[in-house]
Design a protein around this motif. Structure first.
Motif: not given
Length: 89
Positions: A13-25, A56-69
């Motif tokens: 899913l991490d198509t941009d290689g950012s090590k975080a998932l964004h809304r489009t991902e 919003n559910t996955l981004d538990s730390d509310k930093n604007g992206n979803v990390d692997l953890a």
């Protein structure tokens, strides 16, 4: 779902290689869930609404992206499930 499988899904899913998932991902994650459950994708309007909710559910730390953890925590708790029972507008 095994931790290694979640990591593979995350990397897919991490198509941009950012090590975080964004809304489009996350929208693509939702699409994969829909493919596996209903076999068809919902309307753009419904997918957008559910994507916002899921993000919003996955981004538990509310930093604007979803990390692997965050993805691992969600899937280990709920499995690969998203609430697709929303009223049609």
């Amino acid at each position: 779902m095994a931790t290694e499988d979640i990591k593979k899904l995350f990397l897919q899913l991490d198509t941009d290689g950012s090590k975080a998932l964004h809304r489009t991902e996350i929208m693509e994650l939702l699409g994969l869930i829909e493919d596996m459950t209903t076999g068809e994708r919902s309307s753009e309007e419904v997918r957008s609404y559910i994507t916002d909710y899921l993000f919003n559910t996955l981004d538990s730390d509310k930093n604007g992206n979803v990390d692997l953890a965050e993805l691992e925590e969600y899937i280990s708790t709920y499995g690969l499930v998203a609430n697709l029972n929303v009223a049609q507008i």
